[in-house]
Motif scaffolding. Structure first.
Motif, PDB file in Angstrom:
ATOM      1  N   SER A  48      29.159 106.029  21.641  1.00 54.62           N
ATOM      2  CA  SER A  48      29.975 104.868  22.015  1.00 54.62           C
ATOM      3  C   SER A  48      31.458 105.206  22.131  1.00 54.62           C
ATOM      4  O   SER A  48      32.299 104.308  22.160  1.00 54.62           O
ATOM      5  CB  SER A  48      29.769 103.729  21.004  1.00 54.62           C
ATOM      6  OG  SER A  48      30.211 104.126  19.725  1.00 54.62           O
ATOM      7  N   ALA A  49      31.788 106.486  22.254  1.00 56.23           N
ATOM      8  CA  ALA A  49      33.191 106.916  22.320  1.00 56.23           C
ATOM      9  C   ALA A  49      33.930 106.275  23.484  1.00 56.23           C
ATOM     10  O   ALA A  49      35.132 106.018  23.394  1.00 56.23           O
ATOM     11  CB  ALA A  49      33.276 108.437  22.408  1.00 56.23           C
ATOM     12  N   TRP A 139      19.498 103.408  29.051  1.00 53.59           N
ATOM     13  CA  TRP A 139      19.203 102.102  29.650  1.00 53.59           C
ATOM     14  C   TRP A 139      19.710 100.964  28.774  1.00 53.59           C
ATOM     15  O   TRP A 139      19.968 101.145  27.585  1.00 53.59           O
ATOM     16  CB  TRP A 139      17.700 101.952  29.882  1.00 53.59           C
ATOM     17  CG  TRP A 139      16.895 102.166  28.631  1.00 53.59           C
ATOM     18  CD1 TRP A 139      16.381 103.347  28.170  1.00 53.59           C
ATOM     19  CD2 TRP A 139      16.538 101.181  27.657  1.00 53.59           C
ATOM     20  NE1 TRP A 139      15.729 103.149  26.985  1.00 53.59           N
ATOM     21  CE2 TRP A 139      15.802 101.834  26.641  1.00 53.59           C
ATOM     22  CE3 TRP A 139      16.774  99.819  27.549  1.00 53.59           C
ATOM     23  CZ2 TRP A 139      15.301 101.155  25.534  1.00 53.59           C
ATOM     24  CZ3 TRP A 139      16.273  99.141  26.443  1.00 53.59           C
ATOM     25  CH2 TRP A 139      15.538  99.819  25.459  1.00 53.59           C
ATOM     26  N   ILE A 140      19.843  99.824  29.425  1.00 51.05           N
ATOM     27  CA  ILE A 140      20.187  98.591  28.718  1.00 51.05           C
ATOM     28  C   ILE A 140      19.425  97.443  29.368  1.00 51.05           C
ATOM     29  O   ILE A 140      19.366  97.337  30.591  1.00 51.05           O
ATOM     30  CB  ILE A 140      21.713  98.318  28.720  1.00 51.05           C
ATOM     31  CG1 ILE A 140      22.048  97.063  27.888  1.00 51.05           C
ATOM     32  CG2 ILE A 140      22.256  98.202  30.141  1.00 51.05           C
ATOM     33  CD1 ILE A 140      23.534  96.873  27.605  1.00 51.05           C
ATOM     34  N   ASP A 163      26.453  99.069  34.053  1.00 51.30           N
ATOM     35  CA  ASP A 163      26.393 100.356  34.759  1.00 51.30           C
ATOM     36  C   ASP A 163      27.408 101.337  34.178  1.00 51.30           C
ATOM     37  O   ASP A 163      27.116 102.518  33.994  1.00 51.30           O
ATOM     38  CB  ASP A 163      26.654 100.176  36.257  1.00 51.30           C
ATOM     39  CG  ASP A 163      25.449  99.661  37.015  1.00 51.30           C
ATOM     40  OD1 ASP A 163      24.323  99.705  36.480  1.00 51.30           O
ATOM     41  OD2 ASP A 163      25.631  99.210  38.161  1.00 51.30           O
ATOM     42  N   TRP A 164      28.615 100.849  33.902  1.00 53.62           N
ATOM     43  CA  TRP A 164      29.650 101.705  33.333  1.00 53.62           C
ATOM     44  C   TRP A 164      29.197 102.280  31.990  1.00 53.62           C
ATOM     45  O   TRP A 164      29.337 103.483  31.745  1.00 53.62           O
ATOM     46  CB  TRP A 164      30.942 100.906  33.169  1.00 53.62           C
ATOM     47  CG  TRP A 164      32.048 101.650  32.482  1.00 53.62           C
ATOM     48  CD1 TRP A 164      32.793 102.685  32.986  1.00 53.62           C
ATOM     49  CD2 TRP A 164      32.537 101.419  31.158  1.00 53.62           C
ATOM     50  NE1 TRP A 164      33.712 103.096  32.061  1.00 53.62           N
ATOM     51  CE2 TRP A 164      33.584 102.340  30.927  1.00 53.62           C
ATOM     52  CE3 TRP A 164      32.197 100.506  30.155  1.00 53.62           C
ATOM     53  CZ2 TRP A 164      34.290 102.375  29.729  1.00 53.62           C
ATOM     54  CZ3 TRP A 164      32.896 100.545  28.961  1.00 53.62           C
ATOM     55  CH2 TRP A 164      33.932 101.471  28.755  1.00 53.62           C
ATOM     56  N   CYS A 165      28.626 101.454  31.131  1.00 55.70           N
ATOM     57  CA  CYS A 165      28.199 101.916  29.806  1.00 55.70           C
ATOM     58  C   CYS A 165      27.125 102.997  29.900  1.00 55.70           C
ATOM     59  O   CYS A 165      27.260 104.068  29.318  1.00 55.70           O
ATOM     60  CB  CYS A 165      27.677 100.751  28.967  1.00 55.70           C
ATOM     61  SG  CYS A 165      28.965  99.727  28.272  1.00 55.70           S
ATOM     62  N   VAL A 166      26.047 102.714  30.620  1.00 53.50           N
ATOM     63  CA  VAL A 166      24.951 103.685  30.668  1.00 53.50           C
ATOM     64  C   VAL A 166      25.369 104.952  31.403  1.00 53.50           C
ATOM     65  O   VAL A 166      24.978 106.061  31.025  1.00 53.50           O
ATOM     66  CB  VAL A 166      23.646 103.082  31.251  1.00 53.50           C
ATOM     67  CG1 VAL A 166      23.121 101.971  30.345  1.00 53.50           C
ATOM     68  CG2 VAL A 166      23.810 102.601  32.681  1.00 53.50           C
TER      69      VAL A 166
END
Length: 180
Positions: A48-49, A139-140, A163-166
């Motif tokens: 999660s950086a 995935w989320i 989309d940015w996170c994954v």
């Protein structure tokens, strides 16, 4: 690296909460052993950086990650993130629901998160060994936030944010193993 909306995997694991409304995922092929990749991704502070650094997607703000004594690396372990974005106090509590080294990890929100563009979610990663690489799928599955403003923001920006996170998680892992 590829982004996908449809998933060949079920939206909900047996015994878990109801399926979520939306799904996003990123795929990457990394030239590394699944055990090494799992160890990297299983470090939730590193995973999660991207949330702890100011970015356009975070409107210049950050979220601080807090881990329990199990450091997010066991079923039942709790992860908390909090911060202030655009003057709004945000908070989410997650619990690890599946931990199967070196192939799979899943966590999901507990309670009602206070987020701007996504609501409750289940998130995870899966590693599949191939001939020379390991296929990484981050995935989320998520729902839109509640309330009129939250639903409006979620419809407008939820997909972009998910989309940015994954993508960041998959790209950060790829970059880690390609830096040498």
């Amino acid at each position: 690296m590829a982004l996908k909306n449809a998933s060949p995997w079920p939206a909900a694991e047996p015994g878990m909460s109801a399926p979520f409304q939306l799904h996003r995922e990123a795929l990457a092929d990394i030239a590394a052993d699944p055990s090494a990749i799992f160890a990297l991704l299983d470090d939730h502070r590193r995973l999660s950086a991207h949330m702890e650094k100011p970015s356009l997607m975070m409107a210049g703000a950050t979220m601080k990650t807090e881990l329990d004594s199990q450091r997010g690396q066991a079923v039942g372990s709790v992860i908390r993130m909090k911060g202030v974005v655009l003057g709004v106090s945000l908070y989410v509590e997650e619990v690890v629901t599946h931990h199967e080294p070196p192939f799979r990890k899943t966590w999901e929100t507990r309670g009602q998160p206070r987020l701007l563009v996504i609501g409750p979610y289940r998130m995870g990663f899966e590693l599949s060994p191939a001939a020379t690489d390991t296929r990484v799928r981050v995935w989320i599955d998520y729902s839109l936030p509640t309330g009129l403003t939250g639903r409006w923001l979620g419809k407008l920006l939820g997909k972009v944010y998910a989309d940015w996170c994954v993508t960041r998680m998959a790209r950060d892992a790829t970059n880690f193993f390609n830096k040498g």
